[in-house]
Design a protein around this motif. Structure first.
Motif, PDB file in Angstrom:
ATOM      1  N   GLY A 157       0.789  -1.228   0.000  1.00  0.00           N
ATOM      2  CA  GLY A 157       0.000   0.000   0.000  1.00  0.00           C
ATOM      3  C   GLY A 157       0.817   1.272   0.000  1.00  0.00           C
ATOM      4  N   ARG A 158       2.134   1.149  -0.172  1.00  0.00           N
ATOM      5  CA  ARG A 158       3.012   2.316  -0.227  1.00  0.00           C
ATOM      6  C   ARG A 158       3.558   2.455  -1.654  1.00  0.00           C
ATOM      7  NH1 ARG A 158       0.462   3.025   3.707  1.00  0.00           N
ATOM      8  NH2 ARG A 158       1.243   3.069   5.867  1.00  0.00           N
ATOM      9  N   TYR A 159       3.741   3.690  -2.073  1.00  0.00           N
ATOM     10  CA  TYR A 159       4.179   3.990  -3.429  1.00  0.00           C
ATOM     11  C   TYR A 159       5.462   4.814  -3.357  1.00  0.00           C
ATOM     12  CZ  TYR A 159      -0.599   2.631  -4.643  1.00  0.00           C
ATOM     13  OH  TYR A 159      -1.779   1.944  -4.794  1.00  0.00           O
ATOM     14  N   THR A 160       6.512   4.340  -3.989  1.00  0.00           N
ATOM     15  CA  THR A 160       7.765   5.092  -4.034  1.00  0.00           C
ATOM     16  C   THR A 160       8.238   5.174  -5.483  1.00  0.00           C
ATOM     17  OG1 THR A 160       9.011   3.053  -3.569  1.00  0.00           O
ATOM     18  CG2 THR A 160       8.500   4.492  -1.697  1.00  0.00           C
ATOM     19  N   SER A 161       8.984   6.219  -5.773  1.00  0.00           N
ATOM     20  CA  SER A 161       9.468   6.385  -7.144  1.00  0.00           C
ATOM     21  C   SER A 161      10.917   6.824  -7.135  1.00  0.00           C
ATOM     22  CB  SER A 161       8.615   7.410  -7.905  1.00  0.00           C
ATOM     23  OG  SER A 161       8.983   8.724  -7.543  1.00  0.00           O
ATOM     24  N   ALA A 162      11.534   6.692  -8.279  1.00  0.00           N
ATOM     25  CA  ALA A 162      12.923   7.095  -8.450  1.00  0.00           C
ATOM     26  C   ALA A 162      13.012   8.622  -8.517  1.00  0.00           C
ATOM     27  CB  ALA A 162      13.483   6.449  -9.714  1.00  0.00           C
ATOM     28  N   GLY A 163      14.136   9.107  -8.999  1.00  0.00           N
ATOM     29  CA  GLY A 163      14.392  10.529  -8.922  1.00  0.00           C
ATOM     30  C   GLY A 163      13.650  11.397  -9.915  1.00  0.00           C
ATOM     31  N   VAL A 164      13.288  12.546  -9.460  1.00  0.00           N
ATOM     32  CA  VAL A 164      12.827  13.684 -10.251  1.00  0.00           C
ATOM     33  C   VAL A 164      11.706  13.321 -11.228  1.00  0.00           C
ATOM     34  CG1 VAL A 164      13.642  15.759 -11.445  1.00  0.00           C
ATOM     35  CG2 VAL A 164      15.245  14.464 -10.066  1.00  0.00           C
ATOM     36  N   THR A 165      12.014  13.129 -12.505  1.00  0.00           N
ATOM     37  CA  THR A 165      10.957  12.911 -13.494  1.00  0.00           C
ATOM     38  C   THR A 165      10.219  11.596 -13.291  1.00  0.00           C
ATOM     39  OG1 THR A 165      12.552  11.962 -15.047  1.00  0.00           O
ATOM     40  CG2 THR A 165      12.085  14.316 -15.243  1.00  0.00           C
ATOM     41  N   ALA A 166      10.781  10.675 -12.496  1.00  0.00           N
ATOM     42  CA  ALA A 166      10.072   9.428 -12.216  1.00  0.00           C
ATOM     43  C   ALA A 166       8.792   9.693 -11.425  1.00  0.00           C
ATOM     44  CB  ALA A 166      10.968   8.458 -11.453  1.00  0.00           C
ATOM     45  N   GLY A 167       8.687  10.854 -10.791  1.00  0.00           N
ATOM     46  CA  GLY A 167       7.434  11.218 -10.136  1.00  0.00           C
ATOM     47  C   GLY A 167       6.303  11.341 -11.144  1.00  0.00           C
ATOM     48  N   ILE A 168       6.632  11.749 -12.357  1.00  0.00           N
ATOM     49  CA  ILE A 168       5.634  11.802 -13.430  1.00  0.00           C
ATOM     50  C   ILE A 168       5.198  10.396 -13.798  1.00  0.00           C
ATOM     51  CG2 ILE A 168       5.280  12.446 -15.853  1.00  0.00           C
ATOM     52  CD1 ILE A 168       7.174  14.795 -15.403  1.00  0.00           C
ATOM     53  N   ASP A 169       6.154   9.464 -13.879  1.00  0.00           N
ATOM     54  CA  ASP A 169       5.827   8.068 -14.172  1.00  0.00           C
ATOM     55  C   ASP A 169       4.874   7.505 -13.120  1.00  0.00           C
ATOM     56  OD1 ASP A 169       7.943   7.075 -16.419  1.00  0.00           O
ATOM     57  OD2 ASP A 169       8.878   8.506 -15.073  1.00  0.00           O
ATOM     58  N   LEU A 170       5.181   7.779 -11.855  1.00  0.00           N
ATOM     59  CA  LEU A 170       4.328   7.287 -10.772  1.00  0.00           C
ATOM     60  C   LEU A 170       2.933   7.880 -10.869  1.00  0.00           C
ATOM     61  CD1 LEU A 170       3.730   5.831  -8.121  1.00  0.00           C
ATOM     62  CD2 LEU A 170       4.822   7.752  -6.902  1.00  0.00           C
ATOM     63  N   ALA A 171       2.847   9.197 -11.072  1.00  0.00           N
ATOM     64  CA  ALA A 171       1.539   9.844 -11.155  1.00  0.00           C
ATOM     65  C   ALA A 171       0.730   9.304 -12.333  1.00  0.00           C
ATOM     66  CB  ALA A 171       1.711  11.363 -11.271  1.00  0.00           C
TER      67      ALA A 171
END
Length: 334
Positions: A157-171
């Protein structure tokens, strides 16, 4: 149904960790006939927040007000150099632990994982962060299973992402989960980004590091990385460089401290490793070995053990089945 999404910023956070995911959800709203997401920016206090690039963003709420905003659908913590100070603030961690049970999706962008980890909210989870900080995260929080190559991960139930632009991938993955690949694809096209990027962080970390030190080999490395499955031999690689095979070997030793054959084998093993984590039906080692020109199954098994210190079967079991089994589990504050 409108989903309430909050992003947590703080002084010296990474501006793209905030603006990237925010724009994904905002674009989903713009491309829909009705608002799909209500967006709220949280910070230490309401008002302007100076990011580490100098650009200020404006928070409408303090983290102290988070309990008043419950229930939240999604809360994402930005990364950035300021996270080191944030994880030392007891009140921040206390609020995050208090509200976590009432947040459907709690996650982080980049080094924001350090704050969630400090609050005990990632214990027992598979997580990722920026490749540069992955080793530190694993060392400081041994209760986490850190995967440095992943772009983003859901675990317990936790979501983590890599650096910087990977936040766009997660979203984008969250939009896809909420409203399907059609809308997520439209958002990706609008933002001119991949809906799902091929490969993982290693394409940015290791490849960029190699390119920076490759000197005259850079053009050849670009071709090798583009498709490691091509039948690259020493003679053909030397021909591409317009040098003799012996001189090419000297160049690899000088700039990369390895041989052309060993470098190419490592590239192919990396592709085989990523294939082992595929969500599709598992591929046999024999087929992987043939696909990436690694000999037979036994040769692939020996090389995998040598490079990664673990057998392919154990690797696949450890890093795929544990993820599948834990998707529906819940995480708690300690």
């Amino acid at each position: 149904m409108t989903r309430h999404v909050a992003l947590f910023a703080y002084p010296d956070c990474q501006v793209l960790d905030v603006s990237g995911p925010w724009q994904v959800f905002a674009s989903a709203n713009a491309l829909s006939s009705q608002p799909l997401y209500q967006l709220t920016l949280i910070a230490d206090t309401a008002g302007p927040v100076a990011t580490n690039g100098g650009l200020a963003v404006h928070a409408t709420h303090s983290y102290h007000q988070l309990p008043q905003l419950l229930p939240l659908d999604t809360l994402l913590v930005a990364g950035g150099s300021g996270v080191i100070q944030q994880r030392d603030i007891a009140a921040v961690k206390q609020v995050l632990c208090e509200i976590a049970p009432a947040v459907r999706r709690l996650g982080s962008i980049c080094s924001g994982a350090f704050l969630l980890a400090a609050a005990g909210l990632l214990d027992g989870c598979r997580v990722t962060t920026h490749w540069r900080h992955a080793e530190q995260l694993a060392d400081e929080y041994p209760a986490l299973l850190v995967e440095p190559d992943a772009l983003h991960i859901e675990s317990n139930g936790r979501y983590t992402s890599a650096g910087v632009t990977a936040g766009i991938d997660l979203a984008l993955s969250l939009v896809e989960a909420d409203h399907g690949a059609g809308l997520a694809g439209r958002v990706a096209r609008e933002l001119v980004v991949f809906l799902q990027r091929p490969s993982g962080q290693s394409q940015f970390s290791e490849i960029l590091r190699r390119q920076q030190t490759a000197g005259p080999l850079r053009r050849l490395l670009d071709q090798l990385h583009a498709d490691p499955s091509v039948d690259h031999g020493l003679e053909s690689m030397a021909e591409l460089m317009a040098v003799s095979p012996r001189h090419l070997t000297r160049l690899f030793r000088r700039y990369l401290n390895t041989t052309p054959a060993a470098y190419l084998t490592q590239l192919r093993l990396e592709q085989a490793r990523l294939a082992l984590l595929s969500k599709r039906e598992p591929v046999s080692l024999e087929r992987l070995a043939q696909r990436w020109r690694l000999g037979g199954a036994e040769q692939l098994r020996r090389q995998f053990q040598r490079y990664y210190g673990i057998s392919p079967s154990v690797y696949r079991q450890r890093f795929t089945s544990s993820h599948t089994d834990s998707l529906q589990e819940s995480s708690s504050c300690l």
